[in-house]
Write a protein that holds these residues in place. Sequence first.
Motif, PDB file in Angstrom:
ATOM      1  N   THR A 249       0.828  -1.204   0.000  1.00 42.10           N
ATOM      2  CA  THR A 249       0.000   0.000   0.000  1.00 42.10           C
ATOM      3  C   THR A 249       0.864   1.256   0.000  1.00 42.10           C
ATOM      4  O   THR A 249       0.607   2.209  -0.758  1.00 42.10           O
TER       5      THR A 249
ATOM      6  N   GLU B 179       1.040   4.069  -2.922  1.00 42.68           N
ATOM      7  CA  GLU B 179       0.785   5.487  -2.648  1.00 42.68           C
ATOM      8  C   GLU B 179       1.909   6.363  -3.189  1.00 42.68           C
ATOM      9  O   GLU B 179       1.655   7.449  -3.741  1.00 42.68           O
TER      10      GLU B 179
ATOM     11  N   GLU C 295      -4.647  -5.293  13.534  1.00 48.82           N
ATOM     12  CA  GLU C 295      -4.422  -3.848  13.541  1.00 48.82           C
ATOM     13  C   GLU C 295      -3.694  -3.392  12.273  1.00 48.82           C
ATOM     14  O   GLU C 295      -4.094  -2.422  11.625  1.00 48.82           O
TER      15      GLU C 295
ATOM     16  N   GLN D  63      -6.014  -3.701   9.236  1.00 49.10           N
ATOM     17  CA  GLN D  63      -7.012  -2.636   9.155  1.00 49.10           C
ATOM     18  C   GLN D  63      -6.403  -1.337   8.630  1.00 49.10           C
ATOM     19  O   GLN D  63      -7.020  -0.628   7.829  1.00 49.10           O
ATOM     20  N   GLU D  64      -5.178  -1.045   9.051  1.00 49.40           N
ATOM     21  CA  GLU D  64      -4.513   0.170   8.556  1.00 49.40           C
ATOM     22  C   GLU D  64      -4.251   0.064   7.054  1.00 49.40           C
ATOM     23  O   GLU D  64      -4.485   1.016   6.298  1.00 49.40           O
TER      24      GLU D  64
ATOM     25  N   LEU E 112      -5.842  -1.806   4.852  1.00 46.36           N
ATOM     26  CA  LEU E 112      -7.109  -1.770   4.120  1.00 46.36           C
ATOM     27  C   LEU E 112      -7.690  -0.364   4.080  1.00 46.36           C
ATOM     28  O   LEU E 112      -8.245   0.066   3.064  1.00 46.36           O
ATOM     29  N   ARG E 113      -7.548   0.372   5.199  1.00 44.31           N
ATOM     30  CA  ARG E 113      -8.070   1.741   5.245  1.00 44.31           C
ATOM     31  C   ARG E 113      -7.372   2.623   4.216  1.00 44.31           C
ATOM     32  O   ARG E 113      -8.014   3.391   3.485  1.00 44.31           O
ATOM     33  N   ARG E 114      -6.045   2.485   4.129  1.00 43.01           N
ATOM     34  CA  ARG E 114      -5.286   3.298   3.183  1.00 43.01           C
ATOM     35  C   ARG E 114      -5.534   2.847   1.734  1.00 43.01           C
ATOM     36  O   ARG E 114      -5.554   3.666   0.819  1.00 43.01           O
TER      37      ARG E 114
ATOM     38  N   LYS F  26      -8.343   1.544   0.566  1.00 42.72           N
ATOM     39  CA  LYS F  26      -9.685   1.936   0.142  1.00 42.72           C
ATOM     40  C   LYS F  26      -9.761   3.409  -0.260  1.00 42.72           C
ATOM     41  O   LYS F  26     -10.710   3.822  -0.924  1.00 42.72           O
ATOM     42  N   ALA F  27      -8.764   4.187   0.156  1.00 42.90           N
ATOM     43  CA  ALA F  27      -8.692   5.572  -0.297  1.00 42.90           C
ATOM     44  C   ALA F  27      -8.172   5.660  -1.725  1.00 42.90           C
ATOM     45  O   ALA F  27      -8.311   6.698  -2.383  1.00 42.90           O
TER      46      ALA F  27
ATOM     47  N   SER G  39     -11.118   0.326  -4.918  1.00 36.71           N
ATOM     48  CA  SER G  39     -12.128  -0.522  -4.281  1.00 36.71           C
ATOM     49  C   SER G  39     -11.474  -1.852  -3.897  1.00 36.71           C
ATOM     50  O   SER G  39     -10.866  -2.518  -4.743  1.00 36.71           O
TER      51      SER G  39
END
Length: 747
Positions: A683, A687, A714, A717-718, A720-722, A724-725, A728
């Motif tokens: 990720t 980016e 944890e 989740q970080e 996946l959160r980044r 999804k920005a 999809s």
Amino acid sequence: VPSQDGGSAAALSEAMAAESPRSLFALSAAAVSRSMGALERDVWGKLPVDCSLSPGLSTQPIWRKLWDDVMKTRPPNSENITCWRKKFLETFFSNVLHGVLDVSSDWRLNDHHFSPLLHSSPHVSQLTLCNMLQGAVELTAEHNQKVLENLAGSLRILKFQHLLSSDQSIRRSLVLLLHRLIHHGSVSQVSMYSWPVPDTVLLVLILSMSAGFWRSGNALVYHSSPCGLCRKEDKAQGQESGQEQAERGRYDEREWSNSENQKGSPRALEEAGTEAKGYRADARLNSVLCGPRSPSLRNQACEEASSKVPCDHTSIQGGSSRCISDQLSCHPVLRKTRRRLKSAVGRKRRCLRRSKGPYADPEDLYDFVFTVAREDNSGGGSAGMFSLKAAHRFRSVSTLELFSIPLTGETCRTLSNLLSSWVSLENLVLSYNGLGANIFCILSGLRALSRHSDCHLRVVRVSDVFSHMPCMELVRCILSAFPQLHTLSVSFDLKNQLEGNRPEGNPSCSEVEIPESCLEQLEIRFPREPLHTAFLLPVLKASKSLQQLSLDSATLPCSQELGLLLEALRECNPNLKKLSFHDVNLAEHQKEVLLLLQDPILQEITFSFCRLFESSTTEFLSEIINTVKRNSSLKSLKLPGNRLGNHRLVALADIFSEDSSSSLCQLDVSSNCIKPDGLLEFTKKLEDHIQQRGGRIQFTHLRLFQNWLDQDAETAQEALRRLKAVCSVVNDSWDSSQAFADYISVM
């Protein structure tokens, strides 16, 4: 919203009435106040059901909240639901129908003015009936006539799941339901699922009525009255038949007078003897078509017919006489008497026209007759037979799907007879039905169907555990009969041991010439059979319009085979857009893999569980990345189950680097033993590339099913959160402890 204070509304109305002159607002308020009772009673029928039709107004949040309040469950695949209104109303209707939802549990539903089935039925496009068919009994009840009428206009898909044996009264309700929804309704698809021990009577009933066959509408009594829609048709047909009978009577009188004048001549006696012989020959042919009553003899007859004429069949309309002609031409003795037999048949038909018995149809000789087991009073089974032509022909469905329903030889013959004239059928799906040798019976019906000029069949999907004939032979047999097919899928898990030594080039179908076809999508799952390009080549040559090709579980007999296939695809299928390999060992075919990835026409490539990196070096991964970076036509790359691991996933992020001309939109890395820290590193690298490109990137979808993301919740989740920005992300909560032991080696 219902009024909370009727007194306040009345006081407001009186106060407004005292004012003069009255404004438009005052007049409207007074009218609403007077009609508040009627509005409250009708509110569930109008709001929010119809408010979504107003332009610019979205009611999706309302229906989503209604789902949470009323259903109190999370719907499966909720992220894929595009219309919550449709999802809620269809589920609501089904749950109320089957007693799953208690309307008294919610204050909005517990109103004697509100009919849950009646208000939701106009919005139901698909319905599932299951178990003892209680839903069919309820829908055909007298108090639900309006509900059934609404469904006849709205319902498109009717499904049956986990059915059990039923008694005669339930079957009668099912007949009424199918007659209204299919024959006089809008249902275009019938699907049946998971019926391990099917009730033959029930199964044949559903199949025959889906094909549009049933007895005359006068026999369909709905609450002590014949079907009104059928009565109109019967009345019109009765007027036509009356004129035909009058003409036939005049013709018969002339025939009778002519025969009386010639009765005593020697030639007449000779013709009478010939007619008697022809009648006996007719009876023998009819017995062959109908089949003997003994199941063992019937199976033997079907097997013999399959071995001699594997892809021929007698159809209900048009094809039967051709089949008889073919059979006669195979025997010299019968061929000599063929003309004499035809004249005898013609005389027999004239006799039948004068008959007033139940078999007065002049075409009875060529009828298909299938046997339906029926229960007698003693609880045993007896064979009841009725002719398809003696039945009424109604509207039929265009899609038939049978999933996990064992089909016996008797049922296959019934289905074959129905298929032979099912010209409206567009989609046929037979999945895990234990066909075995009965596949020849199904092919026979399909071959007969193909002779109809108005045949609409476009999609055929056949899958099963055991294959009774080689996959390529089956493909060529179907495609040679139906060059107009758009989609053909043949899938088998295992090869039948009895047929394991059968030669691939069986002359019955593999030598049949395939005409130029309209095939656009071809899917073949081999039961560990070798992929011989020589057998696939005629199919590819005939399919110039092919756009999707999927090859599953095939073995490559030699190292050159894949190269030959790619060469054939380049020459024969210039429009191919999607190519998929699943469970095909490509570990030793790195050169061919790179050639595919640089193809300028392909837009989607799938290498699923193909062991791409099993014996490769780091240079191979770099070559894959550089090849994809230079390919601007590739939109989707799917690499599930190839043991990528963390380090290879991170390297794949370079596909989107600043110097890349790739147009890749979708990347699938499911089942690749990816850990949360590897996903997070991927990720971050992605980016950085997006930032270097000024935020311009076409990457939109990432699939992450069945990876090791639960090992560090944890970090996962970080990541996946980044992610999804950026795009999809589709993933699941897979338990990595259930993973196979051989995946551990890459960690």
